[in-house]
Design a protein around this motif. Structure first.
Motif, PDB file in Angstrom:
ATOM      1  N   VAL A   1       0.879  -1.161   0.000  1.00  0.00           N
ATOM      2  CA  VAL A   1       0.000   0.000   0.000  1.00  0.00           C
ATOM      3  C   VAL A   1       0.917   1.211   0.000  1.00  0.00           C
ATOM      4  O   VAL A   1       1.852   1.271   0.784  1.00  0.00           O
ATOM      5  CB  VAL A   1      -0.883   0.019   1.263  1.00  0.00           C
ATOM      6  N   PRO A   2       0.671   2.174  -0.901  1.00  0.00           N
ATOM      7  CA  PRO A   2       1.576   3.320  -0.951  1.00  0.00           C
ATOM      8  C   PRO A   2       1.734   3.959   0.426  1.00  0.00           C
ATOM      9  O   PRO A   2       0.743   4.186   1.119  1.00  0.00           O
ATOM     10  CB  PRO A   2       0.855   4.284  -1.900  1.00  0.00           C
ATOM     11  N   GLY A   3       2.973   4.215   0.793  1.00  0.00           N
ATOM     12  CA  GLY A   3       3.222   4.904   2.051  1.00  0.00           C
ATOM     13  C   GLY A   3       3.198   4.004   3.270  1.00  0.00           C
ATOM     14  O   GLY A   3       3.371   4.449   4.376  1.00  0.00           O
ATOM     15  N   LEU A   4       2.970   2.723   3.071  1.00  0.00           N
ATOM     16  CA  LEU A   4       2.883   1.817   4.218  1.00  0.00           C
ATOM     17  C   LEU A   4       3.868   0.673   4.070  1.00  0.00           C
ATOM     18  O   LEU A   4       3.519  -0.477   4.242  1.00  0.00           O
ATOM     19  CB  LEU A   4       1.474   1.222   4.322  1.00  0.00           C
TER      20      LEU A   4
ATOM     21  N   ASN B   1      -3.912   5.415   7.024  1.00  0.00           N
ATOM     22  CA  ASN B   1      -2.961   5.200   5.934  1.00  0.00           C
ATOM     23  C   ASN B   1      -3.222   3.957   5.101  1.00  0.00           C
ATOM     24  O   ASN B   1      -2.783   3.861   3.966  1.00  0.00           O
ATOM     25  CB  ASN B   1      -1.544   5.106   6.513  1.00  0.00           C
ATOM     26  N   HIS B   2      -3.907   2.981   5.692  1.00  0.00           N
ATOM     27  CA  HIS B   2      -4.099   1.726   4.968  1.00  0.00           C
ATOM     28  C   HIS B   2      -5.382   1.729   4.145  1.00  0.00           C
ATOM     29  O   HIS B   2      -5.677   0.750   3.483  1.00  0.00           O
ATOM     30  CB  HIS B   2      -4.127   0.564   5.949  1.00  0.00           C
TER      31      HIS B   2
ATOM     32  N   TYR C   1      -4.488   6.449  -2.193  1.00  0.00           N
ATOM     33  CA  TYR C   1      -4.146   6.288  -0.774  1.00  0.00           C
ATOM     34  C   TYR C   1      -3.610   7.613  -0.238  1.00  0.00           C
ATOM     35  O   TYR C   1      -3.089   8.422  -1.002  1.00  0.00           O
ATOM     36  CB  TYR C   1      -3.097   5.188  -0.606  1.00  0.00           C
ATOM     37  N   PRO C   2      -3.717   7.832   1.086  1.00  0.00           N
ATOM     38  CA  PRO C   2      -3.280   9.106   1.665  1.00  0.00           C
ATOM     39  C   PRO C   2      -1.877   9.520   1.222  1.00  0.00           C
ATOM     40  O   PRO C   2      -1.636  10.699   0.968  1.00  0.00           O
ATOM     41  CB  PRO C   2      -3.337   8.830   3.166  1.00  0.00           C
ATOM     42  N   ALA C   3      -0.970   8.542   1.130  1.00  0.00           N
ATOM     43  CA  ALA C   3       0.411   8.891   0.786  1.00  0.00           C
ATOM     44  C   ALA C   3       0.507   9.506  -0.606  1.00  0.00           C
ATOM     45  O   ALA C   3       1.516  10.105  -0.954  1.00  0.00           O
ATOM     46  CB  ALA C   3       1.308   7.658   0.875  1.00  0.00           C
ATOM     47  N   GLN C   4      -0.536   9.329  -1.420  1.00  0.00           N
ATOM     48  CA  GLN C   4      -0.480   9.849  -2.786  1.00  0.00           C
ATOM     49  C   GLN C   4      -1.121  11.224  -2.912  1.00  0.00           C
ATOM     50  O   GLN C   4      -1.263  11.734  -4.011  1.00  0.00           O
ATOM     51  CB  GLN C   4      -1.191   8.864  -3.732  1.00  0.00           C
TER      52      GLN C   4
END
Ligand code: ADP
Ligand code: MG
Lengths: 213, 226, 261
Positions: free
Chosen positions: B216-219, C99-100, C142-145
């Protein structure tokens, strides 16, 4: 309490053997590991390939298998005590793990250190020996202490080739007293005390270094 | 060399039989370890002060002593106080409890790596603490733990190699029999080493594939195992 | 105060105090919040604004004092905190997106797991909220994007999804690069215009002037002064308010007070 004390006394020589095997293996593994790590980072493709295969293969195989192989290989050529064969085999195995520890440590040293060392006219070999490795060693200390506990625990495996270390003594004791729980339990206590001391040491070192860096 | 191949061809069927047992032990130990390690890690992070010494004692014993000692205590020692297991059961229990201690530490690390804000936000939308753990913290922790857990799987394949000392018929046990029958210890154990190498190499590849699939991006903060 | 019909308050805070150990952080704070009212709380760092906000939805248990949500005293013993919280939306300075989960998942998770809505309905409602904050097109990310501003808009949608009676914002733009604050403030302004009741800790003076019905200046855990933004910003009564305002309005873009703790 007395049976426990008697057992402690009986196992004590085994503790000496365990500690000796561990120390020899760690020393040997350290030399191999440092050398292989330098090969991996700075070596030409041939030595790099050698170092990579050594580390990958040895880490993929159970330590007890390595002990068996080296024990039989060594005894095919020279007459060495199980104690020495065991220590060497453990050192050979630990070397692969220490290769990874030292490699990570070397890679964590900034590129500029090498450049600066070459800048004051050091040869590459000298720069590695006098500038990079001393710093890498300090970075590696926490992982190395962890490796000490791992090798200490793995040293119980030289049991299989008849080295009279803690486990072997405990086995004698269990057979002669018919009290296996006491025998192996006491051995377990020795290991717990040793690993607790080591983890205490690790904490202290990590705190000291946390301040320094 | 041809001699070695001839010997290998002869020995392989037996060794593979043992390999199946090795894999079963690995899988069993990992499952038992998961069943012990995950709840233990939750107790460690969220549990009351009262239970902490119990957790600590468990972790100290299983992480502070060699697996071999644990195996002998379980198989030879416990019958002395009336608790006896078959060889196979002793192997599963020892490996499982040992893995449980390590898995607990990996899960704990992963849970603590999930930022506190996640729980605050979960509580903020009205989740109970339990719901926050179950729906928000754990799903993230389980992803963060994958690298360490993969390493644990690989480590377990290798750690099973000592159960032959209580005569469980695993790969090493077959090797021991073959090597004394044929007076060929070196060939046998080199063969065994090759089997472990293939096994570990194959599992590493599979696990890497799975890690990429589940990313998962960022994880993907890496956590190493033992 | 801007003219508001004297209705029953949505939220009534009476003599609220909160200490951490022996340290009092919020001291004897009382105020009412009326339906559709927009309150902006200002004050320097460490004066207890975040603590106050987190007391309102019981993320912190008040040490003393009472809070009423509509007619119900939520500080009463035996009150289920979770039930209280799901009626108030909270938006965090650090976003705290899950985040997931995807953007859509972030908004639906509360509806499905807390309110027990069927997944399909939750998704429909979530898409509505995401439209409101202009993030519908990013639902699968996803949040990181996401950029900070986008994250915060999702944070707002997540809170809206629970159909809250009051929205609490804790410095929603302080973690954002200056060029990203606009998109978030625009969304908040829109919510205010739609009649959402909001309590906002913020130092965006322009926004406060435009959208606030009342500005509360906090100092040392107390309400030092409150009033409509026009008066507060032009003729503050208290010397301390004047001082504070002069610091943050002298064009100093990096004031010592802008940082949340
Ligand atoms: N959980 C806590 N435990 C102890 N002290 C806290 C806690 N949260 C906040 N504080 C203290 O309370 C004071 C007010 O904090 P806060 O409400 O975050 O202020 P603000 O949001 O106005 O900057 C600060 O001095 C802070 O150190
Ligand atoms: Mg704050």
């Amino acid at each position: 309490m007395t049976p426990f004390v008697t057992m402690l006394q009986f196992l004590l020589p085994g503790l000496g053997v365990t500690v000796s095997v561990t120390l020899i293996a760690l020393g040997l593994g350290g030399c191999i590991g440092a050398l292989m790590a330098v090969f991996r980072v700075y070596g030409n493709p041939v030595v790099k390939g050698l170092a990579v295969s050594y580390s990958v293969v040895v880490r993929a195989v159970p330590v007890v298998v390595i002990i068996f192989i080296l024990f039989f290989v060594i005894s095919a050529f020279i007459d060495l005590s199980p104690f020495m064969s065991g220590a060497i085999a453990l050192g050979f195995a630990s070397g692969a793990y220490q290769t990874e520890i030292f490699r990570g440590a070397i890679l964590s040293i900034p590129q500029g250190q090498m450049t600066a060392a070459r800048g004051i006219g050091m040869s590459k070999a000298k720069a590695i020996r006098c500038i990079i490795l001393p710093q890498a060693f300090r970075v590696a200390i926490p992982s190395l202490i962890n490796e000490v506990t791992l090798v200490l625990k793995d040293s119980s495996l030289v049991f299989v080739i008849g080295v009279p270390e803690l486990m072997r003594r405990a086995q004698y004791a269990s057979a002669s007293t018919m009290e296996p729980l006491l025998a192996f339990g006491t051995a377990a206590c020795f290991y717990i005390v040793l690993t607790l001391v080591l983890s205490r040491l690790l904490e202290t070192v990590e705190k000291r270094f946390a301040v320094q860096f | 060399m041809t001699e070695f191949f001839a010997y290998a061809a002869m020995a392989l069927p037996d060794l593979l039989q043992g390999t199946v047992v090795t894999l079963k032990l690995t899988a069993g130990a990992l499952v038992i370890g998961l069943v012990i390690g995950l709840p233990l890690s939750l107790l460690r992070v969220y549990g009351r002060k009262l239970v902490q010494p119990v957790c600590t004692a468990y972790l100290t014993v299983f992480r502070g002593t060699p697996l071999l000692v644990q195996l002998f205590v379980v198989y030879y020692g416990l019958p002395e106080i009336g608790v006896s297991f078959s060889r196979m059961a002793a192997a599963f229990i020892t490996l499982g409890c040992n893995s449980g201690a390590y898995q607990c530490e990996y899960f704990r690390g992963a849970i603590q790596a999930v930022s506190k804000g996640q729980m605050t936000a979960a509580r903020g939308i009205g989740m109970s603490r339990f719901q926050g753990i179950r729906h928000i913290v754990l799903p993230q922790a389980l992803r963060l733990v994958i690298p360490a857990w993969s390493n644990e799987l690989i480590a377990m394949v290798k750690y099973t190699a000592i159960v032959f000392l209580i005569a469980v018929p695993d790969l090493m046990n077959k090797a021991k029999i073959l090597s004394s029958q044929n007076f060929a210890p070196i060939q046998t154990y080199v063969l065994v080493a090759l089997i472990y190498l293939v096994l570990v190499g194959f599992l590493s590849l599979v696990l890497h594939g799975i890690q990429r699939k589940l990313a998962v991006p960022g994880l993907d903060a890496g956590m190493e195992g033992r | 105060m801007k003219d508001k019909p004297m209705t029953r308050p949505v939220l009534r805070i009476e003599n609220l105090c909160k200490s951490f150990g022996a340290t009092p952080v919020v001291r004897d704070v009382s105020f009412d919040v009326h339906p559709s009212e927009v309150i902006v709380i200002i004050g320097s760092s460490g004066t207890g604004k975040s603590t106050l906000l987190q007391c309102l939805n019981l993320l912190h248990r008040p040490t003393s004092g009472r809070i009423f949500l509509e007619d119900q005293e939520i500080t009463a013993s035996g009150m289920n905190e979770d039930t209280v919280r799901r009626q108030m939306g909270m938006v965090f300075q650090e976003f705290n997106l899950f985040n997931h989960l995807t953007v859509l998942g972030n908004v639906t998770v509360g509806m499905t797991k807390v309110l027990g809505m069927p997944a399909e309905d939750a998704e429909k409602k979530a898409m509505n909220e995401l439209e409101r904050v202009g993030m519908a097109d990013h639902r699968h990310k996803y949040p990181a994007q996401l950029s900070g501003g986008q994250k915060q808009r999702v944070g707002i949608a997540r809170a809206l999804g629970m159909s809250p009676k009051v929205m609490l914002f804790d410095e929603p733009t302080s973690a954002l690069d200056p060029e990203l604050t606009g998109e978030v403030l625009t969304v908040m302004q829109k919510l205010a215009a739609e009649g959402m009741t909001m309590i906002i800790v913020s130092h965006e003076m322009g926004f406060a002037r435009e959208a606030a019905d009342r500005v509360i200046f906090m100092e040392n855990g107390r309400i030092e002064e409150q009033g409509p933004p026009d008066r507060m910003f032009t003729h503050p009564e208290s010397e301390r308010t004047r001082k504070f305002l002069s610091i943050i309005t002298t064009g100093n873009t990096d004031p010592p007070i802008g940082k949340a703790t």
